[in-house]
Design a protein around this motif. Structure first.
Motif, PDB file in Angstrom:
ATOM      1  N   ASN A   1       0.830  -1.205   0.000  1.00  0.00           N
ATOM      2  CA  ASN A   1       0.000   0.000   0.000  1.00  0.00           C
ATOM      3  C   ASN A   1       0.865   1.256   0.000  1.00  0.00           C
ATOM      4  O   ASN A   1       1.982   1.251   0.502  1.00  0.00           O
ATOM      5  CB  ASN A   1      -0.911   0.025   1.231  1.00  0.00           C
ATOM      6  N   ILE A   2       0.320   2.325  -0.536  1.00  0.00           N
ATOM      7  CA  ILE A   2       1.003   3.618  -0.513  1.00  0.00           C
ATOM      8  C   ILE A   2       1.030   4.124   0.928  1.00  0.00           C
ATOM      9  O   ILE A   2       0.017   4.090   1.631  1.00  0.00           O
ATOM     10  CB  ILE A   2       0.290   4.630  -1.431  1.00  0.00           C
ATOM     11  N   GLN A   3       2.191   4.578   1.349  1.00  0.00           N
ATOM     12  CA  GLN A   3       2.387   5.133   2.689  1.00  0.00           C
ATOM     13  C   GLN A   3       2.693   6.626   2.566  1.00  0.00           C
ATOM     14  O   GLN A   3       3.205   7.079   1.536  1.00  0.00           O
ATOM     15  CB  GLN A   3       3.566   4.439   3.383  1.00  0.00           C
ATOM     16  N   HIS A   4       2.404   7.374   3.621  1.00  0.00           N
ATOM     17  CA  HIS A   4       2.705   8.805   3.653  1.00  0.00           C
ATOM     18  C   HIS A   4       3.572   9.083   4.866  1.00  0.00           C
ATOM     19  O   HIS A   4       3.289   8.595   5.964  1.00  0.00           O
ATOM     20  CB  HIS A   4       1.415   9.624   3.706  1.00  0.00           C
ATOM     21  N   ASP A   5       4.639   9.864   4.655  1.00  0.00           N
ATOM     22  CA  ASP A   5       5.578  10.135   5.726  1.00  0.00           C
ATOM     23  C   ASP A   5       6.166  11.526   5.543  1.00  0.00           C
ATOM     24  O   ASP A   5       6.873  11.775   4.562  1.00  0.00           O
ATOM     25  CB  ASP A   5       6.696   9.085   5.703  1.00  0.00           C
ATOM     26  N   GLU A   6       5.843  12.423   6.446  1.00  0.00           N
ATOM     27  CA  GLU A   6       6.406  13.776   6.464  1.00  0.00           C
ATOM     28  C   GLU A   6       6.389  14.456   5.098  1.00  0.00           C
ATOM     29  O   GLU A   6       7.409  14.933   4.601  1.00  0.00           O
ATOM     30  CB  GLU A   6       7.821  13.741   7.030  1.00  0.00           C
ATOM     31  N   GLY A   7       5.238  14.451   4.460  1.00  0.00           N
ATOM     32  CA  GLY A   7       5.070  15.190   3.220  1.00  0.00           C
ATOM     33  C   GLY A   7       5.419  14.457   1.945  1.00  0.00           C
ATOM     34  O   GLY A   7       5.346  15.038   0.870  1.00  0.00           O
ATOM     35  N   HIS A   8       5.827  13.211   2.034  1.00  0.00           N
ATOM     36  CA  HIS A   8       6.051  12.470   0.797  1.00  0.00           C
ATOM     37  C   HIS A   8       5.366  11.109   0.868  1.00  0.00           C
ATOM     38  O   HIS A   8       5.077  10.596   1.941  1.00  0.00           O
ATOM     39  CB  HIS A   8       7.547  12.352   0.456  1.00  0.00           C
ATOM     40  N   ALA A   9       5.094  10.572  -0.310  1.00  0.00           N
ATOM     41  CA  ALA A   9       4.420   9.281  -0.415  1.00  0.00           C
ATOM     42  C   ALA A   9       5.402   8.262  -0.983  1.00  0.00           C
ATOM     43  O   ALA A   9       6.315   8.611  -1.741  1.00  0.00           O
ATOM     44  CB  ALA A   9       3.208   9.398  -1.322  1.00  0.00           C
TER      45      ALA A   9
ATOM     46  N   PHE B   1       5.872   3.634  -1.749  1.00  0.00           N
ATOM     47  CA  PHE B   1       5.430   2.254  -1.611  1.00  0.00           C
ATOM     48  C   PHE B   1       6.558   1.339  -2.060  1.00  0.00           C
ATOM     49  O   PHE B   1       7.531   1.770  -2.675  1.00  0.00           O
ATOM     50  CB  PHE B   1       4.125   1.970  -2.378  1.00  0.00           C
ATOM     51  N   HIS B   2       6.404   0.065  -1.723  1.00  0.00           N
ATOM     52  CA  HIS B   2       7.388  -0.949  -2.109  1.00  0.00           C
ATOM     53  C   HIS B   2       6.756  -1.883  -3.134  1.00  0.00           C
ATOM     54  O   HIS B   2       5.544  -2.127  -3.100  1.00  0.00           O
ATOM     55  CB  HIS B   2       7.833  -1.747  -0.879  1.00  0.00           C
ATOM     56  N   PHE B   3       7.594  -2.409  -4.015  1.00  0.00           N
ATOM     57  CA  PHE B   3       7.126  -3.387  -4.995  1.00  0.00           C
ATOM     58  C   PHE B   3       8.241  -4.384  -5.271  1.00  0.00           C
ATOM     59  O   PHE B   3       9.399  -4.160  -4.907  1.00  0.00           O
ATOM     60  CB  PHE B   3       6.647  -2.706  -6.277  1.00  0.00           C
ATOM     61  N   HIS B   4       7.874  -5.498  -5.888  1.00  0.00           N
ATOM     62  CA  HIS B   4       8.825  -6.569  -6.193  1.00  0.00           C
ATOM     63  C   HIS B   4       8.824  -6.874  -7.684  1.00  0.00           C
ATOM     64  O   HIS B   4       7.770  -6.836  -8.331  1.00  0.00           O
ATOM     65  CB  HIS B   4       8.441  -7.847  -5.443  1.00  0.00           C
ATOM     66  N   ASP B   5       9.996  -7.191  -8.212  1.00  0.00           N
ATOM     67  CA  ASP B   5      10.085  -7.639  -9.596  1.00  0.00           C
ATOM     68  C   ASP B   5       9.726  -9.131  -9.661  1.00  0.00           C
ATOM     69  O   ASP B   5       9.454  -9.747  -8.617  1.00  0.00           O
ATOM     70  CB  ASP B   5      11.464  -7.315 -10.196  1.00  0.00           C
ATOM     71  N   PRO B   6       9.707  -9.737 -10.838  1.00  0.00           N
ATOM     72  CA  PRO B   6       9.326 -11.157 -10.934  1.00  0.00           C
ATOM     73  C   PRO B   6      10.238 -12.105 -10.155  1.00  0.00           C
ATOM     74  O   PRO B   6       9.834 -13.223  -9.832  1.00  0.00           O
ATOM     75  CB  PRO B   6       9.419 -11.448 -12.434  1.00  0.00           C
ATOM     76  N   ASP B   7      11.466 -11.690  -9.832  1.00  0.00           N
ATOM     77  CA  ASP B   7      12.391 -12.527  -9.082  1.00  0.00           C
ATOM     78  C   ASP B   7      12.332 -12.291  -7.584  1.00  0.00           C
ATOM     79  O   ASP B   7      13.087 -12.891  -6.828  1.00  0.00           O
ATOM     80  CB  ASP B   7      13.820 -12.293  -9.586  1.00  0.00           C
ATOM     81  N   GLY B   8      11.453 -11.394  -7.136  1.00  0.00           N
ATOM     82  CA  GLY B   8      11.314 -11.124  -5.712  1.00  0.00           C
ATOM     83  C   GLY B   8      12.218 -10.028  -5.190  1.00  0.00           C
ATOM     84  O   GLY B   8      12.266  -9.804  -3.977  1.00  0.00           O
ATOM     85  N   ASN B   9      12.950  -9.337  -6.062  1.00  0.00           N
ATOM     86  CA  ASN B   9      13.773  -8.204  -5.627  1.00  0.00           C
ATOM     87  C   ASN B   9      12.851  -7.072  -5.175  1.00  0.00           C
ATOM     88  O   ASN B   9      11.923  -6.711  -5.886  1.00  0.00           O
ATOM     89  CB  ASN B   9      14.673  -7.723  -6.769  1.00  0.00           C
ATOM     90  N   LYS B  10      13.123  -6.547  -3.988  1.00  0.00           N
ATOM     91  CA  LYS B  10      12.275  -5.512  -3.403  1.00  0.00           C
ATOM     92  C   LYS B  10      12.836  -4.126  -3.676  1.00  0.00           C
ATOM     93  O   LYS B  10      14.036  -3.873  -3.502  1.00  0.00           O
ATOM     94  CB  LYS B  10      12.152  -5.707  -1.892  1.00  0.00           C
ATOM     95  N   PHE B  11      11.955  -3.206  -4.110  1.00  0.00           N
ATOM     96  CA  PHE B  11      12.338  -1.833  -4.392  1.00  0.00           C
ATOM     97  C   PHE B  11      11.363  -0.876  -3.715  1.00  0.00           C
ATOM     98  O   PHE B  11      10.256  -1.263  -3.351  1.00  0.00           O
ATOM     99  CB  PHE B  11      12.309  -1.561  -5.910  1.00  0.00           C
ATOM    100  N   GLN B  12      11.763   0.379  -3.606  1.00  0.00           N
ATOM    101  CA  GLN B  12      10.872   1.425  -3.136  1.00  0.00           C
ATOM    102  C   GLN B  12      10.753   2.465  -4.227  1.00  0.00           C
ATOM    103  O   GLN B  12      11.684   2.693  -5.001  1.00  0.00           O
ATOM    104  CB  GLN B  12      11.413   2.104  -1.876  1.00  0.00           C
ATOM    105  N   VAL B  13       9.593   3.094  -4.301  1.00  0.00           N
ATOM    106  CA  VAL B  13       9.403   4.269  -5.150  1.00  0.00           C
ATOM    107  C   VAL B  13       8.786   5.334  -4.273  1.00  0.00           C
ATOM    108  O   VAL B  13       7.933   5.049  -3.431  1.00  0.00           O
ATOM    109  CB  VAL B  13       8.554   3.963  -6.407  1.00  0.00           C
ATOM    110  N   HIS B  14       9.255   6.575  -4.424  1.00  0.00           N
ATOM    111  CA  HIS B  14       8.764   7.644  -3.555  1.00  0.00           C
ATOM    112  C   HIS B  14       8.740   8.969  -4.319  1.00  0.00           C
ATOM    113  O   HIS B  14       9.309   9.095  -5.398  1.00  0.00           O
ATOM    114  CB  HIS B  14       9.619   7.780  -2.298  1.00  0.00           C
ATOM    115  N   TRP B  15       8.108   9.926  -3.700  1.00  0.00           N
ATOM    116  CA  TRP B  15       8.114  11.301  -4.186  1.00  0.00           C
ATOM    117  C   TRP B  15       7.965  12.237  -3.034  1.00  0.00           C
ATOM    118  O   TRP B  15       7.373  11.993  -2.052  1.00  0.00           O
ATOM    119  CB  TRP B  15       6.992  11.555  -5.191  1.00  0.00           C
TER     120      TRP B  15
END
Length: 123
Positions: free
Chosen positions: A99-107, A109-123
């Motif tokens: 789920n999208i999270q909010h923290d001190e003015g930015h949003a 979330f985390h996602f995984h590629d097909p191999d299970g590698n975990k990444f974050q995307v933020h703004w």
């Protein structure tokens, strides 16, 4: 020392099981430009910036993230100006996303590629 000898991060290497499948996923789902693909690696460019992702095939059970107290922790974070739109795009393509999270003015979330590698995307 007042100035670092290091100028920038040039690339990150990501372990994958199926190089062609993963290269196509990063191109088609994340929209990265596939610069090169051979049996040893795939090189992907992130927009117009200097950063590259290099996919490296392996049979080992290894990931581009690490764990803290048995919990997955990302090591690579991306930025996106459209967090809700990107989240929906990944969801529409059956990508494992948190789920999208909010923290001190930015949003973020985390996602995984097909191999299970975990990444974050933020703004």
């Amino acid at each position: 020392m007042s100035r670092s000898f290091i100028e920038q991060v040039h690339y990150n290497r990501i372990p994958v099981k199926d190089l062609e499948l993963s290269a196509n996923w990063y191109r088609d789902i994340l929209g990265l430009q596939l610069l090169s693909l051979n049996e040893e690696l795939a090189i992907l460019k992130i927009n117009e910036g200097p950063s590259l992702l290099i996919l490296v095939p392996t049979r080992d059970e290894t990931y581009a993230h690490f764990t803290i107290d048995q919990e997955q922790a990302f090591s690579i974070a991306f930025t996106s100006p459209d967090i809700p739109g990107f989240h929906q795009h990944l969801t529409d393509h059956q990508v494992k996303v948190d789920n999208i999270q909010h923290d001190e003015g930015h949003a973020y979330f985390h996602f995984h590629d097909p191999d299970g590698n975990k990444f974050q995307v933020h703004w």
